[in-house]
Write a protein that holds these residues in place. Structure first.
Motif, short mmCIF file in Angstrom:
data_model
loop_
_atom_site.label_atom_id
_atom_site.label_comp_id
_atom_site.label_asym_id
_atom_site.label_seq_id
_atom_site.Cartn_x
_atom_site.Cartn_y
_atom_site.Cartn_z
N GLY A 80 8.36 4.85 6.91
CA GLY A 80 7.33 4.80 5.90
C GLY A 80 7.74 4.29 4.53
O GLY A 80 7.05 4.61 3.56
N GLY A 95 7.87 1.33 1.75
CA GLY A 95 7.02 0.17 1.52
C GLY A 95 7.68 -1.16 1.82
O GLY A 95 6.99 -2.14 2.13
N TRP A 132 6.52 -1.61 5.37
CA TRP A 132 5.10 -1.62 5.76
C TRP A 132 4.18 -2.20 4.69
O TRP A 132 2.98 -2.38 4.93
N THR A 147 4.74 9.74 9.99
CA THR A 147 4.69 8.61 9.06
C THR A 147 3.25 8.27 8.70
O THR A 147 2.91 8.07 7.53
N MET A 159 1.59 8.56 4.94
CA MET A 159 0.95 7.42 4.29
C MET A 159 -0.48 7.75 3.92
O MET A 159 -0.96 7.40 2.83
N SER A 160 -1.19 8.44 4.79
CA SER A 160 -2.58 8.81 4.51
C SER A 160 -2.66 9.83 3.38
O SER A 160 -3.56 9.79 2.55
N PHE A 171 -1.31 2.29 -2.13
CA PHE A 171 -1.02 2.93 -0.86
C PHE A 171 -2.11 2.59 0.17
O PHE A 171 -3.15 2.05 -0.15
N GLN A 216 8.61 11.53 -1.34
CA GLN A 216 8.68 11.18 0.08
C GLN A 216 10.10 11.25 0.63
O GLN A 216 10.29 11.07 1.84
#
Length: 421
Positions: free
Chosen positions: A73, A75, A78, A96, A100-101, A110, A229
């Motif tokens: 996860g 950045g 992704w 993950t 992220m959510s 995000f 995180q």
């Protein structure tokens, strides 16, 4: 123009052969394709369409693109997903996706993913002609995976981002003891090359906890800048607080990230030595977006600015620059100390450099207490030796040309070059 299959299992690295971050790897077999990671380059000013790699099906429809698989996860692995055709199946770890959510309501950049399948440790997935076996690994991102991909009778192993000195170091040792067999090509990260000598080791997360504990024994109100995180680090900070009798103040964002892991063994509301402070910028943001539901789970553990001043000598606050105004309003700068607990390269430019200068202007020195999220050269050598691939291809490194000094069977590739596994 569509790809024509030769029956081979082919690969091209779109970004990563000569840089850290922005990783994207395209695999093709029998005319079908998948992507491993789709990261935002670390030096990018922001998400923009011109950063998308030249992969058919990312922008429009192309049924030969079977899935995008996200290793973890961060950045830089992704961050370009928001630009993609939303119809592309997306695969990542379940935690993950939840993290992220959970992060999505707090920042404009995000992305809350809609996931087709989840990665699970050593549980194979079949996607088109590709058999994918995830290996849960130790990394500063929670729920991170290395990936073995089998197709057309060949095997590729992608290390993702990996280390052996975090709280999940046992996963690295397990991979060394029981490695996948008969690997034709290994894509191995080399973030530590150029940053660490061959025989040196990064500090372990346990050593970081010990350093934090020694710091917390001193007087004053402690501010600590760290990524919420980085779950290993949140645990280290909390444990150091508990062992020194301090209270850790986390904001709603950090609490939501911890809760999204689904791990009941991580700090949560109601735990001792833990309180929740809602900074003004976050309170306004949640009110503006009508997300009062995010406050509800933490009401019983909430602490207000006026009370912080009364117990400041026994407090550690997870701090980011947007909280500066809160400290001014609460008269909390007096007797404050600061710790930087993330990569020190972020202090050289941008918000990190601005924060460092602001603290120095207040007479506050910023102490760095951090360790890498990436494996030392010595541990990378152990990994390469255990898997013993026929070919080792450097990725996620600025110093791929140095791989041959440390590893066997190294083959350099260029971004955008197709080659057979």
């Amino acid at each position: 123009m569509s790809i024509e299959s030769s029956g081979a299992f082919r690969v091209r690295i779109h970004r990563g052969t000569r840089q850290i971050g922005g990783t994207c790897i395209e695999l093709e077999a029998n005319g079908q394709r998948i992507l491993l990671d789709l990261g935002l380059p670390l030096d990018a000013d922001g998400v923009s369409d011109d950063l998308l790699p030249n992969v058919e099906g990312l922008r429009g429809e192309d049924p030969s693109l079977n899935a995008v698989i996200i290793s973890h996860g961060h950045g830089d692995h992704w961050g370009l997903l928001p630009l993609c055709n939303p119809g592309i199946p997306l695969v990542m770890g379940a935690a993950t996706a939840r993290i992220m959510s959970a992060a999505a309501p707090f920042a404009p950049n995000f992305f809350a993913p809609s996931v087709s399948q989840h990665l699970s440790d050593r549980t194979p997935l079949q996607i088109g002609p590709f058999r994918i076996t995830p290996y849960l690994v130790d990394h500063s991102a929670y729920d991170a995976y290395a990936l073995q991909i089998e197709a057309a009778g060949r095997r590729l192993f992608y290390s993702g981002d990996i280390r052996a000195h975090g709280r999940k170091a046992a996963l690295f040792e397990q991979l060394i003891r029981k490695p996948p067999q008969c690997i034709d090509t290994m894509l191995m990260e080399g973030s530590s090359l150029g940053r660490l000598n061959e025989h040196d080791q990064f500090e372990s997360e346990k050593e970081i906890e010990a350093r934090l504990m020694e710091n917390f024994k001193g007087p004053g109100f402690v501010l600590i800048s760290s990524s919420a995180q980085n779950i290993d680090r949140m645990v280290s900070i909390y444990r150091a607080c508990k062992r020194t009798g301090r209270t850790l103040l986390l904001d709603v964002y950090a609490m939501e990230i911890l809760r999204a892991t689904g791990n009941p063994n991580l700090p949560n509301a109601g735990w001792p030595n833990l309180s929740i402070y809602i900074p003004e910028y976050q309170r306004r943001h949640l009110a503006r977006n009508q997300r009062f539901d995010l406050l509800e789970p933490y009401r019983s553990a909430r602490i207000f600015r006026e009370h912080i001043a009364e117990i400041a000598d026994r407090v550690v606050m997870l701090f980011r620059p947007a909280m500066t105004r809160d400290l001014e309003l609460g008269n909390l700068w007096n007797n404050a100390r600061a710790i930087w607990s993330q990569w020190d390269g972020y202090l050289e430019a941008g918000p990190g450099a601005k924060l460092k200068a602001d603290l120095l202007g207040r007479g506050i020195r910023l102490e760095v207490i951090h360790t890498s999220g990436h494996a030392s050269i010595a541990d990378l050598k152990r990994l390469a030796s255990a898997l013993n691939p026929r070919r080792l291809v450097p990725i996620h490194t600025f110093h791929g040309d140095r791989f041959s000094d440390h590893f066997e069977n190294v083959t350099r590739r260029d971004d955008g070059e197709w080659w057979d596994v």
